[in-house]
Design an enzyme around this catalytic site. Structure first.
Site, PDB file in Angstrom:
ATOM      1  N   LYS A 114     -13.882 -60.345   3.219  1.00  0.00           N
ATOM      2  CA  LYS A 114     -12.459 -60.011   3.381  1.00  0.00           C
ATOM      3  C   LYS A 114     -12.297 -58.760   4.230  1.00  0.00           C
ATOM      4  O   LYS A 114     -11.324 -58.640   4.972  1.00  0.00           O
ATOM      5  CB  LYS A 114     -11.779 -59.803   2.021  1.00  0.00           C
ATOM      6  CG  LYS A 114     -11.680 -61.067   1.193  1.00  0.00           C
ATOM      7  CD  LYS A 114     -10.356 -61.775   1.317  1.00  0.00           C
ATOM      8  CE  LYS A 114     -10.500 -63.199   0.894  1.00  0.00           C
ATOM      9  NZ  LYS A 114      -9.377 -63.981   0.643  1.00  0.00           N
ATOM     10  N   LYS A 196     -15.936 -72.355   3.371  1.00  0.00           N
ATOM     11  CA  LYS A 196     -15.088 -72.819   2.261  1.00  0.00           C
ATOM     12  C   LYS A 196     -13.675 -73.155   2.758  1.00  0.00           C
ATOM     13  O   LYS A 196     -13.145 -72.420   3.597  1.00  0.00           O
ATOM     14  CB  LYS A 196     -15.003 -71.692   1.217  1.00  0.00           C
ATOM     15  CG  LYS A 196     -14.325 -72.087  -0.072  1.00  0.00           C
ATOM     16  CD  LYS A 196     -14.095 -70.886  -0.985  1.00  0.00           C
ATOM     17  CE  LYS A 196     -12.840 -70.153  -0.602  1.00  0.00           C
ATOM     18  NZ  LYS A 196     -12.210 -69.360  -1.662  1.00  0.00           N
ATOM     19  N   LYS A 199      -6.982 -71.344   1.561  1.00  0.00           N
ATOM     20  CA  LYS A 199      -5.545 -71.473   1.760  1.00  0.00           C
ATOM     21  C   LYS A 199      -5.035 -70.516   2.830  1.00  0.00           C
ATOM     22  O   LYS A 199      -3.953 -70.703   3.363  1.00  0.00           O
ATOM     23  CB  LYS A 199      -4.792 -71.279   0.437  1.00  0.00           C
ATOM     24  CG  LYS A 199      -4.985 -69.939  -0.252  1.00  0.00           C
ATOM     25  CD  LYS A 199      -3.954 -69.782  -1.367  1.00  0.00           C
ATOM     26  CE  LYS A 199      -4.490 -69.400  -2.728  1.00  0.00           C
ATOM     27  NZ  LYS A 199      -5.151 -68.113  -2.813  1.00  0.00           N
TER      28      LYS A 199
HETATM   29  P1  ATP Z   1      -8.206 -67.368  -0.259  1.00  0.00           P
HETATM   30  O1  ATP Z   1      -6.728 -67.267  -0.127  1.00  0.00           O
HETATM   31  O2  ATP Z   1      -8.949 -66.237   0.281  1.00  0.00           O
HETATM   32  O3  ATP Z   1      -8.757 -68.695   0.146  1.00  0.00           O
HETATM   33  P2  ATP Z   1      -8.947 -68.305  -2.780  1.00  0.00           P
HETATM   34  O4  ATP Z   1      -8.132 -69.506  -2.591  1.00  0.00           O
HETATM   35  O5  ATP Z   1     -10.408 -68.388  -2.747  1.00  0.00           O
HETATM   36  O6  ATP Z   1      -8.447 -67.219  -1.780  1.00  0.00           O
HETATM   37  P3  ATP Z   1      -7.774 -68.073  -5.344  1.00  0.00           P
HETATM   38  O7  ATP Z   1      -6.509 -68.669  -4.898  1.00  0.00           O
HETATM   39  O8  ATP Z   1      -7.570 -66.952  -6.262  1.00  0.00           O
HETATM   40  O9  ATP Z   1      -8.598 -67.566  -4.121  1.00  0.00           O
HETATM   41  O10 ATP Z   1      -8.746 -69.170  -5.953  1.00  0.00           O
HETATM   42  C1  ATP Z   1      -8.539 -69.610  -7.267  1.00  0.00           C
HETATM   43  C2  ATP Z   1      -9.595 -70.531  -7.774  1.00  0.00           C
HETATM   44  O11 ATP Z   1      -9.762 -71.686  -6.943  1.00  0.00           O
HETATM   45  C3  ATP Z   1     -10.979 -69.883  -7.880  1.00  0.00           C
HETATM   46  O12 ATP Z   1     -11.588 -70.316  -9.069  1.00  0.00           O
HETATM   47  C4  ATP Z   1     -11.701 -70.411  -6.671  1.00  0.00           C
HETATM   48  O13 ATP Z   1     -13.092 -70.428  -6.837  1.00  0.00           O
HETATM   49  C5  ATP Z   1     -11.127 -71.820  -6.583  1.00  0.00           C
HETATM   50  N1  ATP Z   1     -11.208 -72.308  -5.204  1.00  0.00           N
HETATM   51  C6  ATP Z   1     -10.528 -71.836  -4.119  1.00  0.00           C
HETATM   52  N2  ATP Z   1     -10.878 -72.513  -3.006  1.00  0.00           N
HETATM   53  C7  ATP Z   1     -11.800 -73.439  -3.394  1.00  0.00           C
HETATM   54  C8  ATP Z   1     -12.554 -74.454  -2.698  1.00  0.00           C
HETATM   55  N3  ATP Z   1     -12.439 -74.611  -1.386  1.00  0.00           N
HETATM   56  N4  ATP Z   1     -13.398 -75.224  -3.418  1.00  0.00           N
HETATM   57  C9  ATP Z   1     -13.524 -75.076  -4.761  1.00  0.00           C
HETATM   58  N5  ATP Z   1     -12.857 -74.135  -5.464  1.00  0.00           N
HETATM   59  C10 ATP Z   1     -11.999 -73.320  -4.800  1.00  0.00           C
END
Ligand code: ATP
Ligand code: LTN
Length: 345
Positions: A114, A196, A199
């Site tokens: 990040k 990964k 969002k």
């Molecule tokens: P970012 O906005 O940086 O992508 P994020 O989506 O990883 O953030 P959160 O929204 O807090 O962060 O994620 C919430 C949950 O969803 C966590 O348990 C995370 O591991 C899971 N998660 C997010 N993206 C994935 C993915 N691509 N595959 C599986 N699990 C995910």
């Protein structure tokens, strides 16, 4: 009375939720809720480690609540709340911050990623982010934390902090276990399958949102990057793009990986993509429809979150008081004593 094991988990309202949130988090939350005492949180305090537009953040917070419910979280079984509504989270964070080494936070992969992604805003919150997450979990004395694979390192820090604290002061915190699903713990980007699915990815085609329309799904799956090769065979290392699509097909249809390989024997990528798009559209349809209905019921959602926060606070406050007592803070007044003092004045 038998104590049901406790679950705490959360998602940041920092964008629209993806199929990754469903497989890594929401579907496991829904599956575990009948047998656990569940606290599911919208992590708005975590979200502001990256600059957010206030109007959008407020709106996204309600949208995430709606998606929790649309994905099967039942507010009459589980406690749904907004992290900033329970001030104990920030209070415990401060105490834990004083028990965390600088090195422990700077080793975190997510912090490194990040801070590279948001070079212009590497704030202290981004650095201390995993301590806030530890506080979230430890406040509820959670046994189990269902998360995607990327959160494993944060869970290890949480366990270390809890053990350190317990070693100094006795059995204060329960040591939580991560629950990382065997399949779907890391859904990959449709455009860069070694990354990964996120969002906050600026490339819309890389991300499958839970609320995507059938047209969006067709387009994104058609454009998804696959690897060179012909036959449909799961191989995460050599063929990450194809394997990601196979996992998505497994999620949408419930068929095993072997069944899927058989189904597409002799077929090509285009056949898999066409079947996958159709399966995803049908799979996501009830979620999208329920989400649409809930978005029109803002007061209902707000009510659930306010009631949830009250329940969460009762539990969180007990742990915080224990902690404050351990470190030597002078007790504050109980509400009854405060009323008594006001009368005597
Ligand atoms: P970012 O906005 O940086 O992508 P994020 O989506 O990883 O953030 P959160 O929204 O807090 O962060 O994620 C919430 C949950 O969803 C966590 O348990 C995370 O591991 C899971 N998660 C997010 N993206 C994935 C993915 N691509 N595959 C599986 N699990 C995910
Ligand atoms: N950091 C998590 C979201 C999160 C969380 C939590 C997950 C915040 N607090 C407590 C589990 C338990 C993420 O996925 N980015």
């Amino acid at each position: 009375m038998e104590r049901r094991p406790v679950i705490l988990s959360g998602i940041q309202p920092s964008g629209r939720l993806t199929i990754g949130h469903y497989t890594g988090a929401l579907r496991n939350w829904a599956a575990l809720q009948p047998t656990h005492a569940c606290f599911f949180m919208i992590a708005d305090l975590h979200a502001i480690t990256v600059r957010q537009d206030p109007i959008e953040l407020r709106q996204r917070t309600l949208e995430v609540a709606a998606l929790f419910i649309a994905c099967g979280i039942d507010p009459s079984q589980s406690t749904l709340f907004v992290q900033s509504h329970v001030p104990e989270h920030t209070q415990l964070t401060w105490v834990l911050t004083c028990f965390t080494g600088m090195g422990e936070c700077s080793r975190m992969t997510q912090f490194k990623e990040k801070s590279a992604q948001y070079r212009h805003n590497i704030n202290v919150g981004l650095f201390a982010y995993p301590i806030l997450m530890a506080a979230d979990i430890l406040l509820y004395q959670a046994d189990l934390v269902p998360v995607g694979a990327d959160q494993k390192q944060h869970l290890e820090l949480t366990r270390n902090l809890a053990e350190r604290f317990n070693h100094l002061y006795g059995q204060i915190f329960r040591i939580p276990e991560p629950y990382i699903p065997p399949v779907g713990a890391k859904i990959m980007s449709l455009q860069e399958p070694t990354k990964k699915m996120s969002k906050s990815d600026p490339n819309d085609n890389a991300v499958l949102f839970l609320t995507d329309s059938p047209e969006d799904i067709h387009r994104k799956i058609r454009r998804a990057i696959t690897d060179s090769g012909r036959e449909i065979r799961y191989d995460e290392k050599q063929r990450p793009g194809l394997s990601n699509l196979i996992v998505l097909y497994h999620i949408a249809t419930g068929k095993s990986i072997t069944e899927i390989e058989h189904e597409f024997e002799g077929s090509g990528y285009a056949d898999l993509k066409a079947a996958l798009a159709e399966a995803l559209i049908e799979f996501l349809r009830p979620i999208r429809e329920e989400y649409g209905r809930l978005c029109d019921a803002k007061d209902y959602l707000q009510n659930i979150l306010l009631r949830g926060a009250e329940k969460a606070r009762t539990r969180a406050h007990q742990t915080l008081q224990l902690v404050h007592n351990c470190v030597g803070f002078l007790p504050t007044l109980t509400p009854e004593a405060a009323v008594g003092m006001a009368h005597n004045r």
